[in-house]
Design a protein around this motif. Structure first.
Motif, PDB file in Angstrom:
ATOM      1  N   THR A 230       1.049  -1.316  -0.085  1.00  0.00           N
ATOM      2  CA  THR A 230       0.049   0.102   0.100  1.00  0.00           C
ATOM      3  C   THR A 230       0.706   1.236  -0.057  1.00  0.00           C
ATOM      4  N   PHE A 231       1.902   1.301   0.796  1.00  0.00           N
ATOM      5  CA  PHE A 231       2.815   2.304   0.839  1.00  0.00           C
ATOM      6  C   PHE A 231       3.981   2.335   0.069  1.00  0.00           C
ATOM      7  N   THR A 232       4.131   1.395  -0.826  1.00  0.00           N
ATOM      8  CA  THR A 232       5.363   1.287  -1.877  1.00  0.00           C
ATOM      9  C   THR A 232       4.846   0.267  -2.729  1.00  0.00           C
ATOM     10  N   ILE A 233       5.690   0.473  -3.995  1.00  0.00           N
ATOM     11  CA  ILE A 233       5.581  -0.846  -4.923  1.00  0.00           C
ATOM     12  C   ILE A 233       6.506  -2.030  -4.751  1.00  0.00           C
ATOM     13  N   LEU A 234       5.804  -2.958  -4.527  1.00  0.00           N
ATOM     14  CA  LEU A 234       6.867  -4.153  -4.384  1.00  0.00           C
ATOM     15  C   LEU A 234       7.415  -4.656  -5.738  1.00  0.00           C
ATOM     16  N   ASN A 235       8.634  -4.924  -5.649  1.00  0.00           N
ATOM     17  CA  ASN A 235       9.340  -5.245  -6.751  1.00  0.00           C
ATOM     18  C   ASN A 235       9.723  -6.603  -6.903  1.00  0.00           C
ATOM     19  N   PRO A 236      10.017  -7.575  -7.878  1.00  0.00           N
ATOM     20  CA  PRO A 236      10.822  -8.808  -7.892  1.00  0.00           C
ATOM     21  C   PRO A 236      12.239  -8.425  -6.988  1.00  0.00           C
TER      22      PRO A 236
END
Length: 284
Positions: A230-236
């Motif tokens: 929600t507060f950040t984009i999760l990346n591989p």
């Protein structure tokens, strides 16, 4: 499937653990995916399986383990997330996850020394489950959270306690270089469909210091993924470290601090054992 990052003869790579060997997938896929993080972001785990047959097996005794993801974009850490740790710290049960961060150069691989910095004598251990993200996502619902996980590993969130408690912000005590252990490898989700079934144990020189079921987490893995995304984009390749259970050195009587010559192990059922010797930073 177990995937590890490693170095050998000055070259960094990654591969699939195959008994006492690692199959050097990086040497096969390196043109497109030079690191394990690149593999997760690009061709994915199916490509690793396909490359395994033609990958050279290397004895584990011939490699130096690197952190599972040596340079993640984000290392998101959760504090106060087991009831036993909340009790020993004398803190109220949190209404939301307590978050802080680590930096990539604060971590070392399996069998590599965790370094007590010369600025402190209060070097503490924290055995934790690490979640490695396999797919980009934002505002991920808990019902879909496991779809975004590549796998799990062991983490030792080594803490410089006096620096951690300079203020209410934990980051200074969590980011000294080479103070955290990450490894030995990533175990994919097909082998661990639900991490709540696992157990964790931390041993100092063979003595059990921490022991708990992962099901004792206050905020479980899907909740943490939903909250963080929600507060950040999760990346591989991003890593979420889920918190530690009771038994840390700071809250023992007498207190227990890591010293040069110690060996600290984090053992998670179904994952493996992360082992790190402790060394002191030279005084000059």
């Amino acid at each position: 499937m177990k995937l590890a990052s490693f170095s050998r003869e000055g070259r960094s790579s990654y591969g699939i653990i195959d008994g006492a060997n690692v199959r050097d997938i990086g040497a096969v896929l390196g043109a497109h995916a030079p690191t394990l993080k690149d593999l997760l972001a690009g061709e994915g785990l199916d490509a690793a399986n396909s490359a395994a047959a033609s990958a050279t097996p290397i004895p584990l005794s011939d490699i130096a383990f690197e952190p599972v993801i040596p340079t993640p974009d984000k290392i998101l850490c959760v504090g106060i997330n087991y009831a036993t740790h909340i009790a020993e710290a004398g803190l109220p049960r949190p209404e939301k996850p307590m978050m802080f961060v680590r930096y990539p150069d604060s971590q070392v691989g399996h069998k590599q020394p965790m370094i007590r910095p010369r600025e402190s004598e209060q070097f503490d251990y924290e055995g934790e489950l690490a979640v490695i993200i396999g797919k980009r996502g934002r505002r991920i619902p808990t019902s879909e959270a496991f779809d975004y996980v590549a796998g799990y590993s062991c983490y030792n969130d080594g803490s410089i306690r006096d620096w951690q408690f300079h203020t209410t912000q934990f980051t200074p005590g969590k980011t000294f270089p080479s103070t955290g252990g990450f490894g030995p490898w990533l175990v994919t989700t097909d082998e661990i469909p639900d991490p709540a079934t696992l157990s964790i144990e931390t041993r100092l020189n063979g003595a059990v210091m921490q022991k708990a079921s992962i099901s004792d987490l206050v905020f479980d893995v899907p909740q943490l993924i939903a909250y963080c995304s929600t507060f950040t984009i999760l990346n591989p390749g991003d890593v979420i470290i889920t918190g530690t259970t009771g038994g840390v050195g700071a809250f023992r009587n007498p207190q227990v601090w890591l010293r040069a010559g110690d060996t600290i192990e984090v053992d998670i059922s179904g994952v493996g054992v992360l082992s790190n010797p402790i060394a002191a930073e030279p005084s000059d």
